[in-house]
Scaffold this motif. Structure first.
Motif, mmCIF file in Angstrom:
data_model
loop_
_atom_site.group_PDB
_atom_site.id
_atom_site.type_symbol
_atom_site.label_atom_id
_atom_site.label_comp_id
_atom_site.label_asym_id
_atom_site.label_seq_id
_atom_site.Cartn_x
_atom_site.Cartn_y
_atom_site.Cartn_z
ATOM 1 N N UNK A 95 6.539 19.054 -18.567
ATOM 2 C CA UNK A 95 6.926 20.061 -17.579
ATOM 3 C C UNK A 95 8.220 19.607 -16.921
ATOM 4 N N UNK A 96 9.313 20.397 -17.016
ATOM 5 C CA UNK A 96 10.582 19.971 -16.407
ATOM 6 C C UNK A 96 10.491 19.820 -14.899
ATOM 7 N N UNK A 97 9.568 20.545 -14.276
ATOM 8 C CA UNK A 97 9.429 20.434 -12.831
ATOM 9 C C UNK A 97 8.709 19.149 -12.431
ATOM 10 N N UNK A 98 8.033 18.516 -13.396
ATOM 11 C CA UNK A 98 7.491 17.180 -13.183
ATOM 12 C C UNK A 98 8.572 16.127 -13.438
ATOM 13 N N UNK A 99 9.352 16.334 -14.472
ATOM 14 C CA UNK A 99 10.309 15.324 -14.920
ATOM 15 C C UNK A 99 11.586 15.283 -14.092
ATOM 16 N N UNK A 100 12.030 16.455 -13.614
ATOM 17 C CA UNK A 100 13.346 16.540 -12.974
ATOM 18 C C UNK A 100 13.280 16.969 -11.508
ATOM 19 N N UNK A 101 12.122 16.788 -10.871
ATOM 20 C CA UNK A 101 11.990 17.297 -9.505
ATOM 21 C C UNK A 101 12.936 16.594 -8.539
ATOM 22 N N UNK A 102 13.227 15.310 -8.770
ATOM 23 C CA UNK A 102 14.133 14.583 -7.875
ATOM 24 C C UNK A 102 15.545 15.139 -7.977
ATOM 25 N N UNK A 103 16.016 15.350 -9.204
ATOM 26 C CA UNK A 103 17.356 15.911 -9.403
ATOM 27 C C UNK A 103 17.443 17.328 -8.823
ATOM 28 N N UNK B 94 4.631 34.265 -0.683
ATOM 29 C CA UNK B 94 6.054 34.120 -0.969
ATOM 30 C C UNK B 94 6.262 33.510 -2.356
ATOM 31 N N UNK B 95 7.191 34.098 -3.114
ATOM 32 C CA UNK B 95 7.622 33.561 -4.411
ATOM 33 C C UNK B 95 9.139 33.386 -4.361
ATOM 34 N N UNK B 96 9.636 32.170 -4.410
ATOM 35 C CA UNK B 96 11.077 31.942 -4.435
ATOM 36 C C UNK B 96 11.460 31.390 -5.807
ATOM 37 N N UNK B 97 12.056 32.229 -6.633
ATOM 38 C CA UNK B 97 12.423 31.917 -8.020
ATOM 39 C C UNK B 97 11.241 31.234 -8.735
ATOM 40 N N UNK B 98 10.084 31.848 -8.594
ATOM 41 C CA UNK B 98 8.854 31.350 -9.212
ATOM 42 C C UNK B 98 8.392 32.247 -10.352
ATOM 43 N N UNK B 99 8.484 33.547 -10.159
ATOM 44 C CA UNK B 99 7.909 34.485 -11.128
ATOM 45 C C UNK B 99 8.514 34.393 -12.528
ATOM 46 N N UNK B 100 9.798 34.033 -12.698
ATOM 47 C CA UNK B 100 10.300 33.871 -14.062
ATOM 48 C C UNK B 100 9.623 32.735 -14.840
ATOM 49 N N UNK B 101 8.924 31.850 -14.125
ATOM 50 C CA UNK B 101 8.343 30.670 -14.764
ATOM 51 C C UNK B 101 6.825 30.732 -14.909
ATOM 52 N N UNK B 102 6.190 31.791 -14.425
ATOM 53 C CA UNK B 102 4.738 31.872 -14.563
ATOM 54 C C UNK B 102 4.374 32.339 -15.973
ATOM 55 N N UNK B 103 3.173 32.004 -16.392
ATOM 56 C CA UNK B 103 2.734 32.397 -17.735
ATOM 57 C C UNK B 103 2.457 33.892 -17.830
ATOM 58 N N UNK B 104 1.916 34.465 -16.753
ATOM 59 C CA UNK B 104 1.539 35.884 -16.749
ATOM 60 C C UNK B 104 1.934 36.485 -15.407
ATOM 61 N N UNK B 105 3.058 37.192 -15.375
ATOM 62 C CA UNK B 105 3.591 37.692 -14.104
ATOM 63 C C UNK B 105 2.657 38.719 -13.454
ATOM 64 N N UNK B 106 2.032 39.582 -14.246
ATOM 65 C CA UNK B 106 1.134 40.590 -13.679
ATOM 66 C C UNK B 106 -0.089 39.939 -13.053
ATOM 67 N N UNK B 107 -0.633 38.933 -13.721
ATOM 68 C CA UNK B 107 -1.790 38.233 -13.180
ATOM 69 C C UNK B 107 -1.425 37.493 -11.900
ATOM 70 N N UNK C 48 18.818 24.902 -21.589
ATOM 71 C CA UNK C 48 18.788 24.265 -20.268
ATOM 72 C C UNK C 48 17.370 23.751 -19.973
ATOM 73 N N UNK C 49 17.224 22.541 -19.399
ATOM 74 C CA UNK C 49 15.893 21.959 -19.193
ATOM 75 C C UNK C 49 14.952 22.801 -18.346
ATOM 76 N N UNK C 50 15.484 23.595 -17.403
ATOM 77 C CA UNK C 50 14.643 24.487 -16.602
ATOM 78 C C UNK C 50 14.597 25.897 -17.182
ATOM 79 N N UNK C 51 15.760 26.481 -17.389
ATOM 80 C CA UNK C 51 15.836 27.915 -17.685
ATOM 81 C C UNK C 51 15.343 28.275 -19.081
#
Length: 216
Positions: free
Chosen positions: A3-11, A99-112, A150-153
């Motif tokens: 998970x890039x959010x585990x690996x690159x959270x400091x950066x 609140x969702x701040x640039x979160x929904x593009x990364x969820x597995x199921x946006x409707x759920x 890109x590691x996140x996008x």
């Protein structure tokens, strides 16, 4: 696959302390605050990460599926719970705002994820979404970075604004207010700017868009 959010959270977190990152963060924060003022009680931020945006309001609980950034959010004083957006461990009608701040593009199921937010939201509450859409220059830039690996996008799914509105409608949700910030020139050489309310032209959006969303 890690998970890039585990690996690159400091950066990720340190970028907000850079000269450019500070200005962009402040512009985004002002846009979000335009809508946070409607939150009267408990707030849930889904995809809270390191808590950079959770600290903008009081009485916020942060949720994220990545464990490492939650430790940093906790150090910022944010109560945290490890959970996925699609399975929130809270009772129905618990929060005045979700609140969702640039979160929904990364969820597995946006409707759920949106239906879960709707479930834990009080009847008169608001879902606040801060995001980047393909109708903006920034959305197009991020989509190109996704294609380049890109590691996140590369894990993200970005939406056109009208496409996102259809998803909201299918979930029994509607957009009440829209604000925007980060115009093209401002993102390349950022300067402080005030958020502007968007009422008509949704085909040419600024880089960062904030929406107040209600139940039908």
């Amino acid at each position: 696959m890690s998970d890039p959010f585990e690996s690159y959270f400091t950066e990720y977190d340190e970028w907000y302390d850079s000269e450019k990152g500070k200005i962009i963060y402040e512009n985004e924060a002002k846009c979000i605050k335009k809508l946070l003022c409607s939150c009267e009680d408990r707030i849930l931020e889904v995809g809270t990460g390191t808590g950079r945006f959770a600290v903008l309001a009081k009485n916020v609980t942060g949720v994220d599926k990545a464990f490492s950034p939650l430790k940093m959010a906790k150090l910022r004083g944010v109560p945290v719970v490890r959970a996925k957006a699609e399975v929130l461990p809270f009772r129905d009608k618990t929060f005045s705002c979700v609140v969702f701040i640039v979160t929904l593009p990364f969820v597995d199921d946006i409707s759920l994820a949106l239906n879960e937010a709707k479930r834990v939201l009080k009847d008169n509450g608001s879902i606040i979404v801060g995001d980047i859409f393909l109708d903006s220059y920034l959305g197009k830039l991020y989509e190109e970075k996704k294609k380049q690996g890109h590691p996140f996008y590369r894990f993200a799914k970005f939406y056109h604004f009208t496409e996102f509105q259809k998803i909201l409608s299918q979930c029994g949700l509607k957009t009440e207010k829209v604000f925007g910030t980060l115009k093209n020139i401002s993102f390349q050489s950022p300067e402080p700017e005030e958020p502007e309310e968007i009422e008509k032209n949704f085909k040419e959006l600024p880089g960062f868009v904030c929406m107040e969303i209600k139940k039908w």
